[in-house]
Enzyme design. Structure first.
Site, short mmCIF file in Angstrom:
data_model
loop_
_atom_site.label_atom_id
_atom_site.label_comp_id
_atom_site.label_asym_id
_atom_site.label_seq_id
_atom_site.Cartn_x
_atom_site.Cartn_y
_atom_site.Cartn_z
N TYR A 19 61.03 34.33 32.81
CA TYR A 19 61.79 35.57 33.03
C TYR A 19 63.21 35.41 32.49
O TYR A 19 63.72 36.29 31.79
CB TYR A 19 61.79 35.90 34.53
CG TYR A 19 62.71 37.03 34.89
CD1 TYR A 19 62.37 38.36 34.59
CD2 TYR A 19 63.92 36.80 35.53
CE1 TYR A 19 63.22 39.40 34.93
CE2 TYR A 19 64.77 37.84 35.87
CZ TYR A 19 64.41 39.13 35.57
OH TYR A 19 65.26 40.17 35.88
N GLU A 41 64.73 44.27 42.53
CA GLU A 41 65.91 43.66 43.15
C GLU A 41 66.03 44.04 44.62
O GLU A 41 66.36 43.21 45.45
CB GLU A 41 67.19 44.02 42.38
CG GLU A 41 67.27 43.40 41.01
CD GLU A 41 67.30 41.88 40.97
OE1 GLU A 41 67.54 41.23 42.01
OE2 GLU A 41 67.09 41.32 39.88
N TRP A 49 63.52 35.05 44.58
CA TRP A 49 63.20 35.78 43.35
C TRP A 49 61.81 35.39 42.87
O TRP A 49 61.06 36.21 42.34
CB TRP A 49 64.28 35.53 42.30
CG TRP A 49 64.10 36.35 41.06
CD1 TRP A 49 64.02 35.89 39.79
CD2 TRP A 49 63.95 37.77 40.96
NE1 TRP A 49 63.83 36.94 38.91
CE2 TRP A 49 63.79 38.11 39.61
CE3 TRP A 49 63.94 38.81 41.90
CZ2 TRP A 49 63.60 39.41 39.16
CZ3 TRP A 49 63.76 40.11 41.45
CH2 TRP A 49 63.60 40.40 40.10
#
Length: 189
Positions: A19, A41, A49
């Site tokens: 990512y 988010e 994450w």
């Protein structure tokens, strides 16, 4: 042999590294992709994450590839269905916030032409460059993320405090917070 330098957070897992290397900090102008970044988010709040990236395809499936009109029309029955979906984090407030925020983005599109035009105006339509030497220097929020968070809340957006807003700004390329030694720093300026 020279080792390629990367932001330290990206070295935790292969998923995060991929990512980081391909997406994080690259400017996004497409409203559906901005909606996805904003949604992921807000879902990350309080979680890792890695957890959210692991469920990214589940989110895409559950939220119809982040099609704004489709998601904005989700009702209580759809929320109940999503609460049973193991492909996403089953958190009622976050699911409701995604639906609410889709509705808000549609309203912003009516007013500004696109969500992209609205959100990028805060940075004068350019990527702000952090120039951080180390991960310890990278802020969790800034005066600008505080301002944007307040403006989004005025427009009815939910689950977007200054820290989540700043993380969105980083992921969507409104700010380039790759450390200066990271191989992606120049590419995302």
């Amino acid at each position: 042999m020279n080792e390629i330098k990367k932001c330290l957070w990206a070295l935790k897992t292969k998923l995060e590294e991929t990512y980081h290397d391909a997406e994080w900090g690259v400017p996004i102008y497409d409203d559906a992709k901005l909606f996805e970044a904003l949604s992921l988010e807000l879902c990350q709040s309080g979680l890792s994450w890695h957890t959210i990236l692991n469920k990214r395809e589940g989110y895409r499936a559950a939220f119809n590839q982040f099609d704004l009109k489709s998601v904005a029309a989700f009702d209580d029955a759809k929320i109940e269905e999503l609460l049973l979906d193991a492909g996403i984090v089953r958190h009622r407030a976050k699911i409701s916030a995604i639906i609410n925020n889709a509705q808000c983005i549609l309203n912003v599109q009516q007013e500004y032409g696109s969500f992209s035009a609205y959100i990028w105006q805060f940075t004068d339509n350019k990527t702000l460059v952090g120039n951080w030497q180390s991960k310890e220097e990278v802020p969790a929020s800034t005066d600008l993320s505080i301002l944007i968070s307040k403006e989004l809340k005025k427009k009815g957006f939910k689950f977007l405090g200054p820290t989540t807003t700043y993380a969105f700004m980083q992921s969507a390329g409104l700010v380039n917070d790759h450390t200066t030694d990271c191989f992606r720093f120049d590419a995302c300026k």
